[in-house]
Motif scaffolding. Structure first.
Motif, PDB file in Angstrom:
ATOM      1  N   ILE A  38      51.142 -43.401  10.277  1.00  0.00           N
ATOM      2  CA  ILE A  38      52.280 -43.627   9.382  1.00  0.00           C
ATOM      3  C   ILE A  38      52.233 -45.034   8.793  1.00  0.00           C
ATOM      4  O   ILE A  38      52.502 -45.238   7.605  1.00  0.00           O
ATOM      5  CB  ILE A  38      53.602 -43.405  10.141  1.00  0.00           C
ATOM      6  N   GLN A  39      51.899 -46.018   9.628  1.00  0.00           N
ATOM      7  CA  GLN A  39      51.805 -47.395   9.135  1.00  0.00           C
ATOM      8  C   GLN A  39      50.729 -47.518   8.058  1.00  0.00           C
ATOM      9  O   GLN A  39      50.903 -48.217   7.061  1.00  0.00           O
ATOM     10  CB  GLN A  39      51.500 -48.347  10.287  1.00  0.00           C
ATOM     11  N   LYS A  40      49.583 -46.844   8.266  1.00  0.00           N
ATOM     12  CA  LYS A  40      48.473 -46.907   7.314  1.00  0.00           C
ATOM     13  C   LYS A  40      48.761 -46.085   6.056  1.00  0.00           C
ATOM     14  O   LYS A  40      48.362 -46.453   4.956  1.00  0.00           O
ATOM     15  CB  LYS A  40      47.188 -46.397   7.976  1.00  0.00           C
ATOM     16  N   ASN A  41      49.447 -44.939   6.240  1.00  0.00           N
ATOM     17  CA  ASN A  41      49.667 -44.032   5.111  1.00  0.00           C
ATOM     18  C   ASN A  41      50.997 -43.297   5.275  1.00  0.00           C
ATOM     19  O   ASN A  41      51.027 -42.136   5.687  1.00  0.00           O
ATOM     20  CB  ASN A  41      48.506 -43.031   5.024  1.00  0.00           C
ATOM     21  N   PRO A  42      52.120 -43.950   4.956  1.00  0.00           N
ATOM     22  CA  PRO A  42      53.435 -43.312   5.132  1.00  0.00           C
ATOM     23  C   PRO A  42      53.612 -42.048   4.292  1.00  0.00           C
ATOM     24  O   PRO A  42      54.424 -41.194   4.620  1.00  0.00           O
ATOM     25  CB  PRO A  42      54.430 -44.403   4.714  1.00  0.00           C
ATOM     26  N   GLY A  60      51.913 -42.862  15.058  1.00  0.00           N
ATOM     27  CA  GLY A  60      52.613 -44.035  14.512  1.00  0.00           C
ATOM     28  C   GLY A  60      51.685 -44.906  13.691  1.00  0.00           C
ATOM     29  O   GLY A  60      52.067 -45.437  12.633  1.00  0.00           O
ATOM     30  N   LEU A  61      50.438 -45.057  14.146  1.00  0.00           N
ATOM     31  CA  LEU A  61      49.453 -45.844  13.402  1.00  0.00           C
ATOM     32  C   LEU A  61      49.137 -45.189  12.055  1.00  0.00           C
ATOM     33  O   LEU A  61      49.009 -45.869  11.031  1.00  0.00           O
ATOM     34  CB  LEU A  61      48.172 -45.981  14.236  1.00  0.00           C
ATOM     35  N   GLN A  98      58.476 -46.282   6.830  1.00  0.00           N
ATOM     36  CA  GLN A  98      57.341 -47.200   6.856  1.00  0.00           C
ATOM     37  C   GLN A  98      57.591 -48.362   7.817  1.00  0.00           C
ATOM     38  O   GLN A  98      56.689 -48.780   8.553  1.00  0.00           O
ATOM     39  CB  GLN A  98      57.065 -47.731   5.447  1.00  0.00           C
ATOM     40  N   ALA A  99      58.826 -48.885   7.817  1.00  0.00           N
ATOM     41  CA  ALA A  99      59.143 -50.029   8.674  1.00  0.00           C
ATOM     42  C   ALA A  99      59.308 -49.625  10.130  1.00  0.00           C
ATOM     43  O   ALA A  99      59.040 -50.412  11.036  1.00  0.00           O
ATOM     44  CB  ALA A  99      60.424 -50.705   8.174  1.00  0.00           C
ATOM     45  N   GLN A 100      59.767 -48.384  10.356  1.00  0.00           N
ATOM     46  CA  GLN A 100      59.993 -47.906  11.721  1.00  0.00           C
ATOM     47  C   GLN A 100      59.250 -46.577  11.922  1.00  0.00           C
ATOM     48  O   GLN A 100      59.861 -45.509  11.878  1.00  0.00           O
ATOM     49  CB  GLN A 100      61.485 -47.714  11.986  1.00  0.00           C
ATOM     50  N   PRO A 101      57.938 -46.628  12.115  1.00  0.00           N
ATOM     51  CA  PRO A 101      57.173 -45.382  12.261  1.00  0.00           C
ATOM     52  C   PRO A 101      57.653 -44.513  13.413  1.00  0.00           C
ATOM     53  O   PRO A 101      57.468 -43.307  13.395  1.00  0.00           O
ATOM     54  CB  PRO A 101      55.736 -45.869  12.493  1.00  0.00           C
ATOM     55  N   GLN A 102      58.323 -45.133  14.395  1.00  0.00           N
ATOM     56  CA  GLN A 102      58.843 -44.341  15.515  1.00  0.00           C
ATOM     57  C   GLN A 102      59.936 -43.378  15.047  1.00  0.00           C
ATOM     58  O   GLN A 102      60.118 -42.316  15.640  1.00  0.00           O
ATOM     59  CB  GLN A 102      59.364 -45.246  16.642  1.00  0.00           C
TER      60      GLN A 102
END
Length: 412
Positions: A94-98, A91-92, A278-282
């Motif tokens: 994805i937040q850093k690099n979707p 998840g981290l 990006q907004a919901q990496p889950q």
């Protein structure tokens, strides 16, 4: 060495990074620099025997995100630097690099479609249809089988996507005879992101161009495909995701989705998909976990279909059931499969009479019993050993065939 919270690993040329069959697989890799060769002992149909990967490429995702054993061996071809991504840090990432998540999802979508084609080709001797013109055939099938609402939907979609198609006039005639409009009316349950469908409604048809994926919020959905008859591929439930392949690779739907009772879904289209990821990496994590599990299952199905020995396929099918449940394999550990010989024969797809003879051979194994109509394995570690031995035999046979082919070319 670490970068942020991600570990950096370095490998010299000819070093093993990952070994096929290894059970601990809680991370995957992204190549920073260098080259990596990935290979499988028994590659399946339509698959290359090995792949050469470079910077930006990834490997090990299927086993990491599905929780199964490593699906391939990876070796550094030259000095190589890798980013090691642990499962709980996905998840981290994805937040850093979707963009990484999108690349993985698109790659998995193409791979799954490729495997599905191969399975259909091997089991039903047909590649299926993924052309919008096939919508007319879908409509004809449902009309013949008196599923009028599905027929109407397919004919309307045919006219929408093939306005000058070969069967345009026939589609008009069919809809007129069914007292239905030529264009599908706007239904409230087909609008917005949050949708509630009544029972037995077609969310989409096979061969229909798609621009949405769906996440089931409540209820169930049937996934079907028309061959000579309507084949039930899956029944999906709350939390499952479907329709992602059409959304991600811009191809028509490979199967139909039909509500099985009242169902509530979240519809995600192309325009908002990347933003939601990006907004919901889950959501991306859940989608990649789902795709990983489906790719693992499809790959194991293909492996099984390519086993020449039918008794070998039966052993492998039993092991697949254990692997699906992620049961730890230990010596002397028993397992009740909760199904009998007839169900096993059906799973493998062997004619009943031939299957009964094979079950007799199976029961000659001292680790396999039939108790009160259920198949019991008294030692699943021995079952795994039998399957691994058969795999080694297949790999040796394949290598002999490759060598024989090479020799023949040289002689000619």
């Amino acid at each position: 060495m670490t970068t942020g919270q991600f570990k950096i690993e370095s490998y010299t040329a000819d070093s093993f990074i990952m070994i096929e069959g290894k059970k601990s697989s809680n991370c995957f890799y992204i190549i920073r620099s260098g080259k990596v060769k990935t290979s499988k002992e028994n590659p399946v149909i339509y698959e290359e025997p090995y792949n050469i990967l470079g910077p930006g490429d990834f490997f090990g995702v299927v086993s990491c995100m599905s929780g199964h054993s490593r699906e391939e061996t990876a070796v550094a071809i030259e000095s190589t630097s890798l980013i090691c991504v642990e499962k709980e840090l996905f998840g981290l990432l994805i937040q850093k690099n979707p963009a990484v998540a999108m690349k993985i999802i698109r790659f998995f979508s193409r791979k799954l479609r490729q495997f599905d084609h191969a399975i259909i080709s091997l089991t039903l001797n047909t590649a299926g249809e993924e052309n919008p013109a096939h919508l007319f055939n879908v409509g004809e099938f449902y009309l013949k089988n008196k599923s009028i609402n599905h027929a109407i939907y397919a004919f309307q979609k045919y006219l929408q996507f093939c306005p000058n198609g070969l069967y345009k006039e026939k589609a008009f005639e069919r809809l007129k005879s069914l007292n239905s409009p030529f264009t599908a009316p706007e239904m409230p349950y087909r609008k917005g992101m949050n949708r509630k469908y009544p029972d037995n409604i077609m969310l989409f048809s096979e061969a229909e161009p798609g621009d949405e994926l769906f996440i089931i919020q409540g209820g169930r959905v049937k996934i079907t495909k028309i061959m000579e008859d309507e084949v039930l591929l899956a029944v999906l439930k709350t939390g499952d995701i479907f329709g992602e392949m059409a959304l991600l690779d811009n191809k028509p739907r490979s199967a139909s989705a039909i509500s099985y009772g009242e169902v509530t879904v979240l519809a995600v289209n192309k325009s908002n998909f990347e933003g939601i990821v990006q907004a919901q990496p889950q959501l991306a994590t859940r989608l990649i976990q789902l795709l990983s599990e489906r790719i693992w299952t499809a790959y194991r199905q293909l492996e099984n279909l390519m086993i020449r020995s039918k008794l070998g396929r039966i052993y492998d099918t039993l092991l697949i059931q254990i692997e699906k449940q992620k049961i730890s394999i230990e010596p002397k550990k028993p397992h009740n499969f909760e199904f009998g010989s007839k169900e096993l024969i059906n799973m493998v797809g062997i004619p009943a009479q031939e299957g009964e003879k094979l079950i007799v051979q199976l029961l000659e194994d001292r680790n396999i019993e039939l108790i009160e109509g259920k198949i019991i394995c008294t030692d699943i570690a021995e079952l795994e050993k039998t399957v691994i031995f058969n795999r080694k035999q297949r790999a040796m046979e394949r290598q002999r065939e490759v060598n024989k082919g090479t020799t023949s070319k040289v002689i000619r």
